[in-house]
Design a protein around this motif. Sequence first.
Motif, PDB file in Angstrom:
ATOM      1  N   VAL A  95      -2.449  -4.588 -12.019  1.00  0.00           N
ATOM      2  CA  VAL A  95      -2.645  -3.798 -13.239  1.00  0.00           C
ATOM      3  C   VAL A  95      -2.416  -2.333 -12.884  1.00  0.00           C
ATOM      4  O   VAL A  95      -3.000  -1.834 -11.925  1.00  0.00           O
ATOM      5  CB  VAL A  95      -4.084  -3.981 -13.789  1.00  0.00           C
ATOM      6  CG1 VAL A  95      -4.306  -3.107 -15.016  1.00  0.00           C
ATOM      7  CG2 VAL A  95      -4.335  -5.444 -14.110  1.00  0.00           C
ATOM      8  N   PRO A  96      -1.529  -1.645 -13.620  1.00  0.00           N
ATOM      9  CA  PRO A  96      -1.236  -0.256 -13.249  1.00  0.00           C
ATOM     10  C   PRO A  96      -2.441   0.659 -13.429  1.00  0.00           C
ATOM     11  O   PRO A  96      -3.287   0.432 -14.284  1.00  0.00           O
ATOM     12  CB  PRO A  96      -0.095   0.143 -14.193  1.00  0.00           C
ATOM     13  CG  PRO A  96       0.018  -0.930 -15.201  1.00  0.00           C
ATOM     14  CD  PRO A  96      -0.728  -2.125 -14.750  1.00  0.00           C
ATOM     15  N   LYS A  97      -2.491   1.707 -12.604  1.00  0.00           N
ATOM     16  CA  LYS A  97      -3.577   2.689 -12.685  1.00  0.00           C
ATOM     17  C   LYS A  97      -3.347   3.606 -13.895  1.00  0.00           C
ATOM     18  O   LYS A  97      -2.231   4.070 -14.109  1.00  0.00           O
ATOM     19  CB  LYS A  97      -3.586   3.565 -11.423  1.00  0.00           C
ATOM     20  CG  LYS A  97      -3.791   2.791 -10.135  1.00  0.00           C
ATOM     21  CD  LYS A  97      -5.259   2.503  -9.941  1.00  0.00           C
ATOM     22  CE  LYS A  97      -5.567   1.878  -8.589  1.00  0.00           C
ATOM     23  NZ  LYS A  97      -4.869   0.625  -8.281  1.00  0.00           N
ATOM     24  N   HIS A 102       0.820  -1.214   0.000  1.00  0.00           N
ATOM     25  CA  HIS A 102       0.000   0.000   0.000  1.00  0.00           C
ATOM     26  C   HIS A 102       0.861   1.273   0.000  1.00  0.00           C
ATOM     27  O   HIS A 102       0.328   2.369   0.050  1.00  0.00           O
ATOM     28  CB  HIS A 102      -1.007  -0.011   1.150  1.00  0.00           C
ATOM     29  CG  HIS A 102      -0.371  -0.020   2.510  1.00  0.00           C
ATOM     30  ND1 HIS A 102       0.196  -1.145   3.053  1.00  0.00           N
ATOM     31  CD2 HIS A 102      -0.194   0.961   3.412  1.00  0.00           C
ATOM     32  CE1 HIS A 102       0.684  -0.853   4.248  1.00  0.00           C
ATOM     33  NE2 HIS A 102       0.466   0.427   4.490  1.00  0.00           N
ATOM     34  N   HIS A 103       2.157   1.118  -0.036  1.00  0.00           N
ATOM     35  CA  HIS A 103       3.052   2.277  -0.165  1.00  0.00           C
ATOM     36  C   HIS A 103       3.594   2.422  -1.584  1.00  0.00           C
ATOM     37  O   HIS A 103       4.581   3.112  -1.810  1.00  0.00           O
ATOM     38  CB  HIS A 103       4.204   2.181   0.828  1.00  0.00           C
ATOM     39  CG  HIS A 103       3.771   2.423   2.245  1.00  0.00           C
ATOM     40  ND1 HIS A 103       4.504   2.033   3.331  1.00  0.00           N
ATOM     41  CD2 HIS A 103       2.666   3.029   2.734  1.00  0.00           C
ATOM     42  CE1 HIS A 103       3.878   2.369   4.433  1.00  0.00           C
ATOM     43  NE2 HIS A 103       2.757   2.980   4.096  1.00  0.00           N
ATOM     44  N   ILE A 104       2.963   1.711  -2.512  1.00  0.00           N
ATOM     45  CA  ILE A 104       3.406   1.764  -3.911  1.00  0.00           C
ATOM     46  C   ILE A 104       2.226   2.111  -4.809  1.00  0.00           C
ATOM     47  O   ILE A 104       1.147   1.553  -4.644  1.00  0.00           O
ATOM     48  CB  ILE A 104       3.919   0.398  -4.401  1.00  0.00           C
ATOM     49  CG1 ILE A 104       4.919  -0.193  -3.402  1.00  0.00           C
ATOM     50  CG2 ILE A 104       4.542   0.522  -5.776  1.00  0.00           C
ATOM     51  CD1 ILE A 104       5.431  -1.565  -3.806  1.00  0.00           C
ATOM     52  N   VAL A 105       2.447   3.014  -5.744  1.00  0.00           N
ATOM     53  CA  VAL A 105       1.444   3.286  -6.772  1.00  0.00           C
ATOM     54  C   VAL A 105       2.098   3.049  -8.130  1.00  0.00           C
ATOM     55  O   VAL A 105       3.161   3.591  -8.416  1.00  0.00           O
ATOM     56  CB  VAL A 105       0.948   4.743  -6.688  1.00  0.00           C
ATOM     57  CG1 VAL A 105      -0.050   5.016  -7.810  1.00  0.00           C
ATOM     58  CG2 VAL A 105       0.334   5.024  -5.332  1.00  0.00           C
ATOM     59  N   ARG A 106       1.441   2.204  -8.919  1.00  0.00           N
ATOM     60  CA  ARG A 106       1.925   1.968 -10.292  1.00  0.00           C
ATOM     61  C   ARG A 106       0.970   2.635 -11.250  1.00  0.00           C
ATOM     62  O   ARG A 106      -0.241   2.571 -11.052  1.00  0.00           O
ATOM     63  CB  ARG A 106       1.903   0.486 -10.634  1.00  0.00           C
ATOM     64  CG  ARG A 106       2.979  -0.336 -10.064  1.00  0.00           C
ATOM     65  CD  ARG A 106       2.678  -1.781 -10.445  1.00  0.00           C
ATOM     66  NE  ARG A 106       3.365  -2.163 -11.674  1.00  0.00           N
ATOM     67  CZ  ARG A 106       2.897  -3.022 -12.550  1.00  0.00           C
ATOM     68  NH1 ARG A 106       1.705  -3.548 -12.412  1.00  0.00           N
ATOM     69  NH2 ARG A 106       3.604  -3.340 -13.616  1.00  0.00           N
ATOM     70  N   GLY A 107       1.498   3.210 -12.313  1.00  0.00           N
ATOM     71  CA  GLY A 107       0.628   3.851 -13.291  1.00  0.00           C
ATOM     72  C   GLY A 107       1.065   3.532 -14.710  1.00  0.00           C
ATOM     73  O   GLY A 107       2.188   3.074 -14.957  1.00  0.00           O
ATOM     74  N   GLN A 108       0.142   3.754 -15.639  1.00  0.00           N
ATOM     75  CA  GLN A 108       0.451   3.594 -17.070  1.00  0.00           C
ATOM     76  C   GLN A 108      -0.290   4.703 -17.810  1.00  0.00           C
ATOM     77  O   GLN A 108      -1.471   4.938 -17.544  1.00  0.00           O
ATOM     78  CB  GLN A 108      -0.028   2.226 -17.542  1.00  0.00           C
ATOM     79  CG  GLN A 108       0.423   1.861 -18.945  1.00  0.00           C
ATOM     80  CD  GLN A 108      -0.208   0.549 -19.403  1.00  0.00           C
ATOM     81  OE1 GLN A 108      -1.424   0.464 -19.542  1.00  0.00           O
ATOM     82  NE2 GLN A 108       0.620  -0.472 -19.608  1.00  0.00           N
TER      83      GLN A 108
END
Length: 480
Positions: free
Chosen positions: A451-453, A273-279
Amino acid sequence: TAVDPFDLVIFGGTGDLARRKILPALYRRFCAGQFREGARIIGAARADLGTRGYRAFVAEALREAAAEEAGDAAALDAFLATLDYVSLDARGDRGWPELAAKLTEDRVRACFFSVGPSLFAPLAERLRRHGIVTDRTRIVVEKPFGHDLDSARALNATLAAHFHERQIFRIDHYLGKETVQNLMAVRFGNMLFEPLWNSLFVDHVQITVAEAVGVRGRGEYYDRAGAMRDMVQNHLMQLLCLIAMEPPSKFDPDAVRDEKLKVIRALDPVQPHHIVRGQYVAAPGRDEPGYREEVGNPRSTTETYVALKVGISNWRWAGTPIYLRTGKRLVARSSVINVVFKHAPHSIFGEDAGQHANILSIRLQPNEGITLQVTIKEPGPGGIRLIDVPLDMTFAEALGPEGAHHPDAYERLVVDVLRGNQTLFMRGDEVEAAWAWTDPIIEGWESRGDVPKPYEVGSTGPTDAELLMRRDNRRWLGIR
Ligand code: NAD
C-alpha cells in the motif's frame, strides 16, 4: 532546411493529444518554413466532420495552443489549406478506401497512431490490408507501449508483422526536449566532463520529474498504470540511459540506441527497501482532492509517486547509485537531473571551510538550462571561507531571446519522423529491456499487497523518500 512534400495522417486527429501537441507542432514547423509546397496533413478519426469541419476544429485548437502564431491570419489559412479529413473506423473497413485514395504515390507517408493502445494493432493491420504501406510509410506510436513485458513483446511482434523496425517510431517525448539533447552535447562535445563521468568522481546522480498537476482527465488509464509504468519505465529510464551510457561512436540511431540498451541491461534488480511508493492525499487548507477522490476509487493502491535507488553493474558506474523520483501533485513542476560529484579528497582550508561538492544540474523544466555549481572564496577581507556559486548556462541569458525559444519536443520529433531519423525514438528491444527491469518491481508490490505511503498534496513526497537518502548520508536537492 525544408523537408520534402509528405502525406501525414493523424489517426485520432480529433483527440486530445492531436489538439494540444501534434497539430500545434505541425503548425509551428509550417510557420518556420519547414514544409514545402504540397505537404498534406490528413486527420482520421471516428467523427463525421468533413474537411471543412476539421479545418474549423484545427483552427480552434491552434488558437488555444499556439496563440501567438495563430494570430497571423495568412499563415493560418495557408496551413489550414494543407488539411484534409477522413472519417474512418480503426476496427472496421469504413473510410479506409477513401483514405487510400487521398494518398500520393512515391512520398513519405507518416502515420501517427494518436489513439488508445488497443487500436495500435487494428490500425497496423488495416494499413497493410488497404495497401497503404509502402517502403516510405512510417508509423509513430505513442506511449503507453505495453503494460508489461509480455504485452510489449506482443505489440512489437504485431508491428513487426507489418513494418520494418526502421519504419516504427516509438515516441518518448522527453527525448525531443531541447535540454535532453543538450545533455548529450555537453557530455560528448566537451573535454571537461567525460573524464570525470564515472564512479571515481561522481558520488551519485539524482533524476527528479516532479509534477504539480494531478491525473487530469486520464484517471481511468492512470489508475491501472501508476507512476512506475507511466513515468519511470519510459521517461526516467530514457534520462538515466543518456546520463549513464558509453559514448556512442557516432550520433546515429543504432549507435545511440545500442549504448542505451547496454545500460538498461546492466541495471541491478531493485531491492524492496530501495523503493518508496506514495499516493497523494488532500492537505489541510488546500482545495485539491486526494488521489482516491480524484479518480473515484476509494480503495486504489496505485502509486502516484515513486522514489528508487538504482545500481548499474558495469565498470563505469559500479558503486555510484542513481536515485530516481517522480510524483504528481508535488510542491512544484520541476524536472532536473543532478550529477553530484565527490568531495575533494582533502581540504587545505581546514574543517571550518565545510564540505563542498560540484553539482552539474540539467534542468528540463521550467527555465531550461544547465548549471555547474562550483566552490569559490566568499568575498571579503577575512580568512578563506568557501561558498558555492552557480556557473549558470541558462539558455535565455547565454543565447539571447532566440536561445530562450525552445521548440516544443513534438516539433523536433515530427520533423525527425518526416526525415526518417530514429535517433530520438525508442527501439523495440530497448522498450522490452525496460519492461524486463520494471516488471519484477511491480510484481513484488502486487505479491506483497503493498500500500503506497500517503503524502500531502503540495508537499515534496512521502517522508520515507527522505529516509531513503538519509540512510546513505545524502539528501535530495530541492524540487523548486
Ligand atoms: P483521445 O481519447 O482524446 O482521442 C482518441 C482519438 O481516437 C479520437 O480522435 C477518436 O476519434 C479516435 N478514435 C477512437 N476510437 C476510434 C476508432 N475505432 N476508429 C477511429 N478512430 C478512433 O486520446 P488522446 O488523449 O489524444 O490519446 C491518444 C494516444 O496518445 C493514447 O495512446 C494516449 O495514451 C497517448 N498519450 C496521450 C497524451 C495526452 O496528453 N493526451 C499524453 C501521452 C500519451
